[in-house]
Design a protein around this motif. Sequence first.
Motif, PDB file in Angstrom:
ATOM      1  N   ALA A   1      27.509  10.150  35.882  1.00 44.18           N
ATOM      2  CA  ALA A   1      28.243   9.970  37.136  1.00 44.18           C
ATOM      3  C   ALA A   1      29.739  10.217  36.982  1.00 44.18           C
TER       4      ALA A   1
ATOM      5  N   ASP B   1      22.105  -2.818  39.033  1.00 44.63           N
ATOM      6  CA  ASP B   1      21.270  -1.905  39.799  1.00 44.63           C
ATOM      7  C   ASP B   1      21.751  -0.487  39.514  1.00 44.63           C
ATOM      8  N   PHE B   2      20.867   0.356  38.983  1.00 44.11           N
ATOM      9  CA  PHE B   2      21.300   1.682  38.533  1.00 44.11           C
ATOM     10  C   PHE B   2      21.950   2.483  39.649  1.00 44.11           C
ATOM     11  N   ASP B   3      21.321   2.542  40.811  1.00 46.39           N
ATOM     12  CA  ASP B   3      21.842   3.368  41.898  1.00 46.39           C
ATOM     13  C   ASP B   3      23.230   2.900  42.351  1.00 46.39           C
ATOM     14  N   LYS B   4      23.418   1.592  42.407  1.00 51.23           N
ATOM     15  CA  LYS B   4      24.715   1.071  42.847  1.00 51.23           C
ATOM     16  C   LYS B   4      25.788   1.319  41.787  1.00 51.23           C
TER      17      LYS B   4
ATOM     18  N   LYS C   1      22.340   8.025  31.151  1.00 47.44           N
ATOM     19  CA  LYS C   1      22.168   8.342  32.565  1.00 47.44           C
ATOM     20  C   LYS C   1      23.360   7.888  33.396  1.00 47.44           C
TER      21      LYS C   1
ATOM     22  N   PHE D   1      25.744   3.812  39.626  1.00 50.28           N
ATOM     23  CA  PHE D   1      25.972   5.258  39.623  1.00 50.28           C
ATOM     24  C   PHE D   1      26.897   5.656  40.769  1.00 50.28           C
ATOM     25  N   ALA D   2      26.649   5.097  41.957  1.00 47.15           N
ATOM     26  CA  ALA D   2      27.492   5.397  43.114  1.00 47.15           C
ATOM     27  C   ALA D   2      28.913   4.894  42.907  1.00 47.15           C
TER      28      ALA D   2
END
Length: 294
Positions: free
Chosen positions: A112, A76-79, A108, A81-82
């Motif tokens: 991060a 999952d990209f958002d997870k 991308k 990245f975080a």
Amino acid sequence: MEIKKIVIAGAGTMGYSMADIFAKYGYDVVLYNHRQETLDKAKTKISEDSREKIAYTVDMQAFGDCDLIIENIIEDFDKKFAFYQELDQYVKDDTIIATNTSGLSINKLSEAVSHPERFIGFHWFNPPTLILLTEIIKNDHTRDDVAKAIYDLALSIDKKPVLVNKDVLGFAANRLQLAVVREALSLVDAGVVSKEGIDDVMKYGLGFRWACLGPLETLDFGGLDTFYHVSSYLMPDLEDSHEIPKELAEHYERGELGVKTKKGFYDYANGKDVEATKARDTKLQKLFDALYKE
């Protein structure tokens, strides 16, 4: 760049398998997961020879003293990245950070972390104990010495690395795989051939041959003149939709996710999931032994 100590983030199937393999080859390995129960379960699945050689932790301080971090958390990209943003607080400036994403943008994800020139994709395949291929994917800023270090690391554990010089979604393997899936499901949806027939075409024909010859080698053996003429009439007729294949979407929307839910294109209820997994691994092991075992 010398890699001795490796911290693997994520103790799912890919993570604990990586830890097992690296420990087997003598690397100093730490397996991190944010849940202790996941670590405890992973430990039971690691081979006896490697189990006690690996350190297990839920403490992110472990990322502060290593040469390489390989991330295996949820796709999952958002997870991801975080996670990298938090990781950046602990990691040294010269530590290589690698992701085992199956196809998310390396460019991308690298945004991060500080020093994105040390960030790289390191894509493994399941089951990692039998599939030799690893893809090494550079972002636009990845240093050549970082890519070489990961390439040499893959060779040191008897993998077959392929360097992907440009970051494209899906890299090389999944782009090829999804192109085949698109055409396969198009043929099934049109009633040209059954799902069982499509799988047989691959298992007993193309896949069997591709285990020994790549697609471009196949063209050479078949004759480029033959494939040129076939291309002239077949290319315009191939499926070129940009949508998710209809039957794949329908299974997903019903929560039929394959072996993990005991239902997908095929039925895996009543122990068939275990049988199918065992049969897959047995066949892969036989093929591996026949082609690659010295």
